[in-house]
Design a protein around this motif. Sequence first.
Motif, PDB file in Angstrom:
ATOM      1  N   GLU A 122       0.820  -1.224   0.000  1.00 39.87           N
ATOM      2  CA  GLU A 122       0.000   0.000   0.000  1.00 39.87           C
ATOM      3  C   GLU A 122       0.852   1.272   0.000  1.00 39.87           C
ATOM      4  OE1 GLU A 122      -3.132   0.140   2.974  1.00 39.87           O
ATOM      5  OE2 GLU A 122      -3.645   2.213   2.440  1.00 39.87           O
ATOM      6  N   LEU A 123       2.001   1.239   0.679  1.00 36.50           N
ATOM      7  CA  LEU A 123       2.745   2.480   0.922  1.00 36.50           C
ATOM      8  C   LEU A 123       3.968   2.694   0.033  1.00 36.50           C
ATOM      9  CD1 LEU A 123       2.577   2.250   4.811  1.00 36.50           C
ATOM     10  CD2 LEU A 123       1.271   3.838   3.375  1.00 36.50           C
ATOM     11  N   ALA A 124       4.415   1.630  -0.658  1.00 36.99           N
ATOM     12  CA  ALA A 124       5.715   1.694  -1.345  1.00 36.99           C
ATOM     13  C   ALA A 124       5.887   2.912  -2.251  1.00 36.99           C
ATOM     14  CB  ALA A 124       5.943   0.411  -2.150  1.00 36.99           C
TER      15      ALA A 124
ATOM     16  N   ALA B  27      -6.849   6.874 -15.168  1.00 33.72           N
ATOM     17  CA  ALA B  27      -7.062   6.400 -13.798  1.00 33.72           C
ATOM     18  C   ALA B  27      -6.105   5.249 -13.476  1.00 33.72           C
ATOM     19  CB  ALA B  27      -8.511   5.951 -13.616  1.00 33.72           C
ATOM     20  N   ALA B  28      -5.912   4.336 -14.442  1.00 32.74           N
ATOM     21  CA  ALA B  28      -5.029   3.185 -14.222  1.00 32.74           C
ATOM     22  C   ALA B  28      -3.604   3.654 -13.928  1.00 32.74           C
ATOM     23  CB  ALA B  28      -5.049   2.264 -15.435  1.00 32.74           C
ATOM     24  N   ASN B  34       0.201   6.083  -7.606  1.00 27.15           N
ATOM     25  CA  ASN B  34      -0.097   6.654  -6.285  1.00 27.15           C
ATOM     26  C   ASN B  34      -1.035   5.816  -5.430  1.00 27.15           C
ATOM     27  OD1 ASN B  34       1.343   8.977  -7.230  1.00 27.15           O
ATOM     28  ND2 ASN B  34      -0.528   9.647  -8.275  1.00 27.15           N
ATOM     29  N   GLY B  35      -1.432   4.650  -5.926  1.00 25.30           N
ATOM     30  CA  GLY B  35      -2.400   3.838  -5.198  1.00 25.30           C
ATOM     31  C   GLY B  35      -3.815   4.349  -5.427  1.00 25.30           C
ATOM     32  N   VAL B  36      -4.790   3.501  -5.069  1.00 28.97           N
ATOM     33  CA  VAL B  36      -6.195   3.881  -5.240  1.00 28.97           C
ATOM     34  C   VAL B  36      -6.539   5.011  -4.278  1.00 28.97           C
ATOM     35  CG1 VAL B  36      -8.584   3.078  -5.053  1.00 28.97           C
ATOM     36  CG2 VAL B  36      -6.842   1.580  -6.052  1.00 28.97           C
ATOM     37  N   GLY B 112       6.253   0.430  -8.637  1.00 25.36           N
ATOM     38  CA  GLY B 112       4.851   0.124  -8.925  1.00 25.36           C
ATOM     39  C   GLY B 112       4.407  -1.294  -8.629  1.00 25.36           C
ATOM     40  N   GLY B 113       5.325  -2.259  -8.651  1.00 26.02           N
ATOM     41  CA  GLY B 113       4.928  -3.647  -8.407  1.00 26.02           C
ATOM     42  C   GLY B 113       4.030  -4.170  -9.517  1.00 26.02           C
TER      43      GLY B 113
END
Lengths: 207, 207
Positions: A122-124, B27-28, B34-36, B112-113
Motif C-alpha cells: 500500500e505504501l511503497a 485512472a489506471a 499513487n495507489g487507489v 509500482g509492483g
Amino acid sequence: MTTRTEPRPAKLTRKGEQTRMRIVTAAAQLMFDNGVAGTTMEDVKEAAQASSSQLYHYFADKQALVLAVIAYQDETVVGGQEPMLARLDSIEGLRAWCGFLVQHQRDLECRGGCPIGSLGGELAETDPKARVAVSGAFQRWESGIRGGLHAMHERGELAADPEDLALTILAALQGGLLLTQIHRDVRPLEVTLKAMIDHVAAHTAQP
Amino acid sequence: MTTRTEPRPAKLTRKGEQTRMRIVTAAAQLMFDNGVAGTTMEDVKEAAQASSSQLYHYFADKQALVLAVIAYQDETVVGGQEPMLARLDSIEGLRAWCGFLVQHQRDLECRGGCPIGSLGGELAETDPKARVAVSGAFQRWESGIRGGLHAMHERGELAADPEDLALTILAALQGGLLLTQIHRDVRPLEVTLKAMIDHVAAHTAQP
C-alpha cells in the motif's frame, strides 16, 4: 537500508510506554483490517481510548504512527516467528514453520494477508520512509530464514545457495499469502509452501 | 468467481468509447503511481482532460472506476502476456517469459509492483467487488501459465502436477514483484523466477 524507523521519544515513563503501545496496537489492528488509507487518526483515537493530546504527544502525524506500526509488525510477525526460524536447519523444521503459516491463515479465514507485505504494497510508492522500513523488516525475515539454510549448507546437507533459497522462500511466502487473501482460499499458500519444501528437499541429503 | 466487473453501459458511440477509455487509462496510471487511495476523481478528471459530467456519465462513483481499472489491467497485463504464455510449454518458453518480466521491472526501475497484485493488496479487505475482480484476473493468469505446463504434462515431458505448478509460479511471481518493489532491486524477482525455472526443469525430461 539500516534506518528502520524514527527514533522513539526518549525516556517514556512506564505509563507513557503503555499508552503509546495501546495506540500502536490499536492502529496496527485497524490498518490490518482496513488498510492505512482506510484508517484515520480519529479511528485510532477511539479504538485506543486515547485523547487527542495523548495521540499527538506520541505521534506528530499519521506518518509517524505508520512507521511505529511497521516497527510493531516487524517485531510481532518476524520477531514472533524467530523461535521457529531458528529451527529451519532441517526439512522437518521447514515443514513445522510452513504448517504454522498455513494454519494461521485458516484461523484468520484468509483475511488480511501478510501484515508487513500489505503495508509495503500500500505504501511503497507514496511513502519512501515506510518503504525503507518495510524493506528492513523483509531483510530481517529473509535473514531469519537464511540462518537455518546456512547451517544445513555448512554441514554439507544442502547443495544449493542459501542466500538465493532464503530470498525465494520469502518471495513465495509473500505471493502465496497475497493469492490466499485475494481468493479467500488457503490453497495457494499451502501449495506454494509445499513446493518450496520440495525444492529445498531436492537439494538436501535429508529425507 | 465469474462476476468480474459490472456490465458496461450498453451501446457507447465510438467517440463515447474513446472518452471512456481515456478516463480508464488515466485512472489506471494514477492508481499504479499513487495507489487507489492516493487517486481522487478530481485527479482523474484532470489527467484525462475530461469534464465532471463526462466522468460521472461513464462512472457513477470511484468504485465503478476502480472496477473498470481492474478490468483494464486484467486485459493489459494478463491479456498482453498471452502470446508469451502460449509458449510456456517448454523450458525455453518459460525462460523467455521470465526474462521479459525481469526486464520490464528494470525498465520501470522497480517501481509500482504488479498492477493487478497492488490493486488486490490495497482493496482486498475494503472492497469485496474489487477483490472478486482481482481474483478473476489472477485465475485468468494462472490458467494462462497452466496451459503450457499441461501440454508438457500431456506429452509426457513434465512429471509434476501442472495445476500446483502454475499456482506456485504465479505466487512466486507476485512475491518476487512485491520484494523487488519494496527493495527497489530486481534481484528478488530474478532469483525467484530462476528458482521456478529450475523447479520445473527438475521435473522435466528437457534440458
